[in-house]
Scaffold this motif. Sequence first.
Motif, mmCIF file in Angstrom:
data_model
loop_
_atom_site.group_PDB
_atom_site.id
_atom_site.type_symbol
_atom_site.label_atom_id
_atom_site.label_comp_id
_atom_site.label_asym_id
_atom_site.label_seq_id
_atom_site.Cartn_x
_atom_site.Cartn_y
_atom_site.Cartn_z
ATOM 1 N N ARG A 61 0.826 -1.203 0.000
ATOM 2 C CA ARG A 61 0.000 0.000 0.000
ATOM 3 C C ARG A 61 0.865 1.260 0.000
ATOM 4 O O ARG A 61 1.145 1.826 -1.040
ATOM 5 C CB ARG A 61 -0.947 -0.023 1.205
ATOM 6 N N ASN A 62 1.288 1.685 1.185
ATOM 7 C CA ASN A 62 2.004 2.951 1.287
ATOM 8 C C ASN A 62 3.302 2.994 0.486
ATOM 9 O O ASN A 62 3.718 4.064 0.042
ATOM 10 C CB ASN A 62 2.304 3.265 2.760
ATOM 11 N N TYR A 63 3.934 1.835 0.339
ATOM 12 C CA TYR A 63 5.216 1.802 -0.366
ATOM 13 C C TYR A 63 5.173 0.877 -1.577
ATOM 14 O O TYR A 63 6.154 0.233 -1.915
ATOM 15 C CB TYR A 63 6.332 1.359 0.594
ATOM 16 N N PHE A 70 11.712 3.725 -3.608
ATOM 17 C CA PHE A 70 12.609 4.859 -3.416
ATOM 18 C C PHE A 70 12.283 5.610 -2.123
ATOM 19 O O PHE A 70 13.185 6.019 -1.384
ATOM 20 C CB PHE A 70 12.528 5.805 -4.613
ATOM 21 N N ARG A 71 10.995 5.782 -1.827
ATOM 22 C CA ARG A 71 10.613 6.509 -0.625
ATOM 23 C C ARG A 71 11.006 5.750 0.636
ATOM 24 O O ARG A 71 11.515 6.335 1.597
ATOM 25 C CB ARG A 71 9.104 6.779 -0.629
ATOM 26 N N PHE A 72 10.769 4.435 0.641
ATOM 27 C CA PHE A 72 11.121 3.657 1.823
ATOM 28 C C PHE A 72 12.629 3.569 1.992
ATOM 29 O O PHE A 72 13.147 3.633 3.114
ATOM 30 C CB PHE A 72 10.508 2.264 1.746
ATOM 31 N N ALA A 73 13.349 3.432 0.886
ATOM 32 C CA ALA A 73 14.811 3.392 0.959
ATOM 33 C C ALA A 73 15.361 4.685 1.555
ATOM 34 O O ALA A 73 16.312 4.670 2.355
ATOM 35 C CB ALA A 73 15.390 3.164 -0.431
ATOM 36 N N LYS A 74 14.757 5.811 1.190
ATOM 37 C CA LYS A 74 15.194 7.096 1.728
ATOM 38 C C LYS A 74 14.961 7.159 3.230
ATOM 39 O O LYS A 74 15.812 7.662 3.985
ATOM 40 C CB LYS A 74 14.421 8.230 1.035
ATOM 41 N N THR A 93 13.410 -6.116 -2.115
ATOM 42 C CA THR A 93 14.211 -6.007 -0.899
ATOM 43 C C THR A 93 15.645 -5.616 -1.204
ATOM 44 O O THR A 93 16.189 -4.674 -0.616
ATOM 45 C CB THR A 93 14.181 -7.337 -0.133
ATOM 46 N N ASN A 94 16.286 -6.343 -2.100
ATOM 47 C CA ASN A 94 17.697 -6.067 -2.381
ATOM 48 C C ASN A 94 17.904 -4.690 -2.993
ATOM 49 O O ASN A 94 18.887 -4.010 -2.696
ATOM 50 C CB ASN A 94 18.266 -7.158 -3.280
ATOM 51 N N ALA A 100 19.136 2.333 0.086
ATOM 52 C CA ALA A 100 19.230 2.902 1.436
ATOM 53 C C ALA A 100 20.670 3.173 1.857
ATOM 54 O O ALA A 100 20.914 3.744 2.927
ATOM 55 C CB ALA A 100 18.572 1.964 2.443
ATOM 56 N N LYS A 101 21.614 2.747 1.019
ATOM 57 C CA LYS A 101 23.039 3.019 1.225
ATOM 58 C C LYS A 101 23.568 2.458 2.543
ATOM 59 O O LYS A 101 24.395 3.069 3.221
ATOM 60 C CB LYS A 101 23.320 4.522 1.149
#
Length: 345
Positions: A61-63, A70-74, A93-94, A100-101
């Motif tokens: 949903r949200n992600y 990209f938003r969740f990784a940030k 996931t990967n 997310a660095k």
Amino acid sequence: MKILIFNPSFLGDSVLTTPLIQAVKNKYPEAEISFCVRPEYVPLFEGLAEISEVIPFDKRRNYSGLSGIFRFAKELEQHGFDMVLSPHKSFRTNLTLFLAKIPVRVGFVEGAFSALLTKSCARYMDIHEVQRNLTLYETAFGEYPAKYPLKVAIDATAKAEFAKLGENLIGIAPGSVWATKMWPAERFAEVADRLKDEGYTPVIIGAPDDVPAAEKLMQAAKHKHINMCGKTSLKELPALIANFEFLVTNDSGPMHIAVAAGVQCIAIFGPTVKELGFTPYDEVSRVAEVEGLSCRPCGLHGSRKCPKKHFRCMLEISADDVLALLEKEVVPEPVKAKYETVKAD
């Protein structure tokens, strides 16, 4: 040090990740350890001493979609994690962990786009899922850890309230996400009735989606049993289960919650087999199954319908077979031998 354990998978998979979390915390007692799971499973792990933060990942949903990745990784990047251990193997996931660095990213080589990991190991299929997860620890730290139990958060107040349901409580969990993993409700009813005759107090449990199976059981039973199916939150469920003397269950999430609560399971396996590595992770639970059936397993998780259209893997298990396992002598398996066979690449 800030370490992320990433496994937003099925309920049982998340519970089976807790020994890995404990091993990492024992290795680095001062580390802040975060656990990423599906949002609906967050209450199971909030309050555990080893976990500093439970991070929900609502990937549907949200992600959802590429923008969600990209938003969740940030957001993960802002946590400043030094390392992530990920039993989850998807491309999403990967890619998320890469974006997310996080400097050290440890996962399974079989995962999609595992080249985005900094360290990887083989996911051995001939050992228990808990042990498979612990090979990530070995890959990260160069040693294999001691054995740790499953853990979930158990609300002491709720446990005391549920204890008032009666004496000699036993749990009956007739539901599953997968239709072929469900032993017939009528047979659960027979088991509940016979245990009631022996002085036990059966309690039917499950999620809201399991209510139809529970109602079918109640209709088939000759006794009136306590039906708590769909009436407890996920946070309350471990507290309820912790009061049981044992749990009769399909191969499902409540089975792993019961083990985490120290409750013996009689688990009914149909389309899945013990060799897949998802059996109860203790030394006292037992599995009822039809051995030697050539079509087993028909999948890793089960399916909506029996591919062979005969459903023998479940229909050939009787109430007598299940109840007989309660009388079986407990002979602990040698733990050391299991762990000696595990070697990470």
